[in-house]
Design an enzyme around this catalytic site. Structure first.
Site, short mmCIF file in Angstrom:
data_model
loop_
_atom_site.label_atom_id
_atom_site.label_comp_id
_atom_site.label_asym_id
_atom_site.label_seq_id
_atom_site.Cartn_x
_atom_site.Cartn_y
_atom_site.Cartn_z
N CYS A 1 0.82 -1.23 0.00
CA CYS A 1 0.00 0.00 0.00
C CYS A 1 0.84 1.27 0.00
CB CYS A 1 -0.94 -0.01 1.19
SG CYS A 1 -2.14 -1.33 1.07
N HIS B 1 -3.54 7.25 2.54
CA HIS B 1 -3.91 5.92 2.04
C HIS B 1 -5.28 5.53 2.60
CE1 HIS B 1 -3.87 1.81 0.95
NE2 HIS B 1 -3.67 1.36 2.18
N ASN C 1 -10.10 -0.14 -0.30
CA ASN C 1 -8.64 -0.06 -0.34
C ASN C 1 -8.13 -0.69 -1.64
OD1 ASN C 1 -5.90 -0.28 0.02
ND2 ASN C 1 -6.00 -1.21 2.06
C1 COA Z 1 -9.97 -5.64 9.44
C2 COA Z 1 -10.61 -4.68 10.43
C3 COA Z 1 -11.66 -3.81 9.74
C4 COA Z 1 -11.33 -5.50 11.49
O1 COA Z 1 -11.88 -4.63 12.44
P1 COA Z 1 -11.61 -4.87 14.00
O2 COA Z 1 -12.38 -3.84 14.72
O3 COA Z 1 -10.13 -4.94 14.23
O4 COA Z 1 -12.28 -6.25 14.21
P2 COA Z 1 -11.66 -7.62 14.76
O5 COA Z 1 -10.80 -8.27 13.73
O6 COA Z 1 -11.08 -7.36 16.13
O7 COA Z 1 -12.96 -8.43 14.92
C5 COA Z 1 -14.02 -8.03 15.79
C6 COA Z 1 -15.18 -8.98 15.62
O8 COA Z 1 -15.83 -8.72 14.35
C7 COA Z 1 -15.91 -9.94 13.60
N1 COA Z 1 -15.79 -9.62 12.20
C8 COA Z 1 -14.66 -9.55 11.43
N2 COA Z 1 -14.98 -9.23 10.16
C9 COA Z 1 -16.31 -9.09 10.12
C10 COA Z 1 -17.20 -8.77 9.10
N3 COA Z 1 -16.81 -8.50 7.83
N4 COA Z 1 -18.51 -8.70 9.41
C11 COA Z 1 -18.96 -8.93 10.64
N5 COA Z 1 -18.15 -9.26 11.67
C12 COA Z 1 -16.84 -9.34 11.40
C13 COA Z 1 -14.76 -10.77 14.10
O9 COA Z 1 -14.97 -12.14 13.85
C14 COA Z 1 -14.76 -10.45 15.57
O10 COA Z 1 -15.75 -11.19 16.19
P3 COA Z 1 -15.51 -11.84 17.64
O11 COA Z 1 -15.25 -10.67 18.54
O12 COA Z 1 -16.77 -12.57 17.90
O13 COA Z 1 -14.30 -12.70 17.47
C15 COA Z 1 -9.56 -3.78 11.13
O14 COA Z 1 -8.77 -4.58 11.95
C16 COA Z 1 -8.68 -3.09 10.15
O15 COA Z 1 -9.11 -2.24 9.39
N6 COA Z 1 -7.36 -3.38 10.21
C17 COA Z 1 -6.41 -2.76 9.32
C18 COA Z 1 -6.46 -3.45 8.02
C19 COA Z 1 -5.79 -2.67 6.96
O16 COA Z 1 -5.78 -1.47 6.99
N7 COA Z 1 -5.26 -3.38 5.99
C20 COA Z 1 -4.67 -2.81 4.86
C21 COA Z 1 -3.26 -2.64 5.10
S1 COA Z 1 -2.63 -1.52 3.91
#
Ligand code: COA
Length: 334
Positions: free
Chosen positions: A116, A256, A286
């Site tokens: 990214c 980004h 993204n």
């Molecule tokens: C991926 C992302 C959106 C997930 O959000 P989060 O708040 O961290 O969520 P978590 O992974 O802690 O998951 C929280 C809960 O939501 C659930 N969950 C994950 N994806 C889900 C979805 N699409 N829909 C519904 N629930 C979801 C998980 O299973 C978890 O459930 P649990 O608590 O029962 O285990 C977030 O971590 C993120 O944006 N990370 C950075 C990723 C990024 O920028 N990547 C690009 C790099 S350039």
């Protein structure tokens, strides 16, 4: 001797027609529009459909748009750098394919891999070619066909990404505009949290790697989130301070587009209000190396000569960084 700087003198972009909405994702994985919107800010993303269509299709269309707008002769282009992690093939470089498709017969061209942060790495590299005095027209493309490497059964990852590409033209100037400064960094320990397990030389494709779904983005979202919030914000603030820029001197933050919450944290660390933060994550998600040039493409008409822009990114690697650009033209001059 007057120092040569690399001015951005044009912007091109392309996103494919197919719109994958959160509603449609609800039919594919266990998720909701509400969850995706509140956790990421994304409402929809574009997907490149069709057989035998790689990221080169996105890059070619973006570069054709740039050529149309700037009216340059493709044969004048000296260098094309394509930042991507979804190259058409391992080799040849996608940049070679793009160069030939647009008639850039005199350009040397190569791909750059920094996930990214790829566009910022490529922009800084392209600027150095101009500053050397040896090259007059450098095209920097950032784009990815993320749909090619997403596991649409993994709800934590597939909801974030989309397909798209943007590009800029760099040309020499002796005015105090263009790419002014940059801070770029990398840390290979980030491999653990964001990578593709198979398909490279360490673990070539096999029946086993396909059966275990190892040819997709593997992401530990929470760890990446933590890293991104801290580092994208810090590097943006560091670059602004290094160049004596107060928040009021910055016309636009160009972050980004990975997650709206990460963007908000960066804006708040640099002290920039929402109306000065470029954002289109709700429409494209993204697009990896595509996000920053696609923002410039979307906002080009609002940019004025001498506007101070801070471009900031983080991504797999880990890679991260910020680039200070002084905008070189009023968009109504194109
Ligand atoms: C991926 C992302 C959106 C997930 O959000 P989060 O708040 O961290 O969520 P978590 O992974 O802690 O998951 C929280 C809960 O939501 C659930 N969950 C994950 N994806 C889900 C979805 N699409 N829909 C519904 N629930 C979801 C998980 O299973 C978890 O459930 P649990 O608590 O029962 O285990 C977030 O971590 C993120 O944006 N990370 C950075 C990723 C990024 O920028 N990547 C690009 C790099 S350039």
């Amino acid at each position: 001797m007057t120092k040569i700087k690399a001015a951005i003198t044009g912007v091109g972009g392309y996103v494919p027609d197919y719109v994958l909405t959160n509603k449609e994702l609800e039919t594919m994985v266990e998720t909701t529009d509400e969850w995706i919107t509140t956790r990421t800010g994304i409402k929809e993303r574009r997907i490149l459909k069709g057989e035998n269509k790689g990221v080169s299709v996105l890059g070619i269309e973006a570069l054709k748009d740039l050529i149309r707008k700037t009216k340059i002769d493709p044969a004048e282009i000296d260098v094309i750098i394509f930042a991507t992690v979804t190259a058409d093939m391992t080799f040849p470089a996608t940049a070679n394919i793009v160069a030939t498709a647009v008639g850039a017969t005199n350009a040397f061209s190569f791909d750059m891999s920094a996930a990214c942060s790829g566009f910022l790495y490529a922009l800084s590299t392209g600027a150095s070619f101009i500053e050397s005095g040896r090259h007059k027209k450098v095209v920097v493309i950032g784009g990815d066909k993320m749909s090619a490497i997403l596991d649409y059964t993994d709800r934590k990852t597939c909801i974030i990404f989309g397909d798209g590409a943007g590009c800029v033209l760099l040309e020499p100037t002796t005015e105090n505009v263009g790419v002014i400064d940059s801070i770029l960094k990398s840390d290979g320990t980030g491999e653990t949290y964001l990578h593709m397990k198979a398909g490279g030389s360490r673990k070539p494709a096999s029946h086993q790697t396909v059966d275990s779904r190892e040819h997709f983005v593997y992401q530990e979202g929470a760890a990446v989130f933590k890293f991104a919030v801290t580092n994208m914000a810090e590097v943006s603030a560091e670059l602004a301070e290094k160049n004596g820029l107060k928040a009021s001197d910055i016309a636009w933050l160009v972050p980004h587009q990975a997650n709206k919450r990460i963007i908000d944290a960066t804006a708040s660390r640099v002290g920039i209000s929402d109306d000065k933060v470029m954002m289109n994550i709700e429409r494209y998600g993204n697009t990896t190396a595509g996000t920053i040039p696609l923002l410039l493409w979307d906002y080009e008409k609002q940019l004025k000569k001498n506007d101070n822009l801070i471009l900031a990114a983080f991504g797999g690697g880990f890679t991260w960084g910020a680039v200070y650009v002084k905008w070189a033209y009023n968009s109504n001059s194109h």
